[in-house]
Design an enzyme around this catalytic site. Structure first.
Site: not given
Ligand code: PMM
Length: 274
Positions: A212, A252
């Protein structure tokens, strides 16, 4: 705290910008191949999403999201992978569960579509509730907290209460402070400084810092865009150490291997000290 190793949730975004090839069939094939790569790299489960939830992203249609997500979930689940589905739509979550996903990851915590609680309650599938004050349209609006950690924790508890009131079993809930969602870099660091407060809510905790922007700003303050993927992944692995030390259920991440090693190191230290 004695507990199992923090799980590694690999990120599989099935969006055209995530894969170089234009055609959907190739995108799907690439997505499945990348899912297998994530598993080979140490991921314990795969989070499949068909809609970018980066703040400011435009929404995709329901049909498009279904078409992106369901075949990829089906194929990876058939190979035995544990799958969560990253969606704010009940229809997509339901179709993904039917295709073999077992966890729902709703970044809106049931605020986008209330039926998400009914689906979780009816299916018994674990549901990730992430903290976020806005949905996609106003996500870039400035946010203010008088006491970041207390407010984020209180607002998350309110979503937990809402889910339980709608019939979801408490032990099916997972919480996530939502790094980068309605939070600037300072807010994110404040949340990370007090992961214990979120762990104390008493539900499995998911921490999702991977790659991020606040991590890019850490490694390249003058030009975050210049931060390399390797640099962001190194910062991500450091956050995995903190999350694992705080007893997080899962992190994640886009690059599973370094986080898997980080989580295993924390488990080894904990065992040695117990
Ligand atoms: N961040 C993204 C997408 N899905 N789900 C959860 N539970 N927590 C998060 O912080 C989260 C998510 C966005 O990040 P990406 O674009 O790198 O997937």
């Amino acid at each position: 705290m004695s507990q199992a190793r923090t799980q590694i949730m690999g990120v599989l975004n099935v969006t055209p910008d995530s894969f170089s090839d234009g055609g959907r069939w190739f995108t799907q094939a690439d997505a499945v191949a990348h899912g297998i790569e994530l598993l080979d790299g140490g991921a314990d489960l795969i989070d499949v999403g068909g809609e970018s939830t980066r703040p400011g992203s435009a929404r995709v249609s329901e049909e498009e999201e279904l078409a992106r997500v369901v075949p990829v979930v089906r194929e990876l689940a058939r190979d035995g992978a544990t799958i969560s589905v990253d969606t704010m739509r009940v229809s997509v979550a339901r179709a993904a569960l039917d295709a073999g996903a077992t966890i729902i990851n709703d970044v809106s915590a049931g605020q986008s579509e209330e039926g998400m609680f009914d689906l979780a309650a009816g299916s018994g599938a674990p549901l990730v509730l992430m903290h976020w004050r806005g949905l996609l349209t106003d996500a870039s609006a400035p946010v203010h907290y008088d006491d970041t950690v207390r407010e984020v924790a209180d607002e998350l508890r309110a979503r937990v209460d809402a889910a339980i009131a709608a019939g979801v079993q408490r032990d099916a809930l997972i919480i996530d402070p939502g790094l980068g969602f309605s939070k600037n870099a300072e807010h994110n660091w404040e949340v990370l400084a007090r992961l214990d407060v979120f762990a104390d809510i008493g539900l499995p905790l998911l921490v999702a810092a991977s790659r991020k922007r606040f991590l890019a700003s850490l490694v390249s303050p003058d030009d975050p865009g210049a931060a390399t993927q390797e640099q962001r992944d190194a910062a991500t692995a450091a956050i995995t150490v903190m999350a694992a030390q705080a007893g997080a259920w899962a992190v994640r991440v886009h690059e599973p291997n370094s986080s898997r090693i980080a989580a295993e190191a924390v488990t080894a230290v904990r065992r040695a000290g117990s």
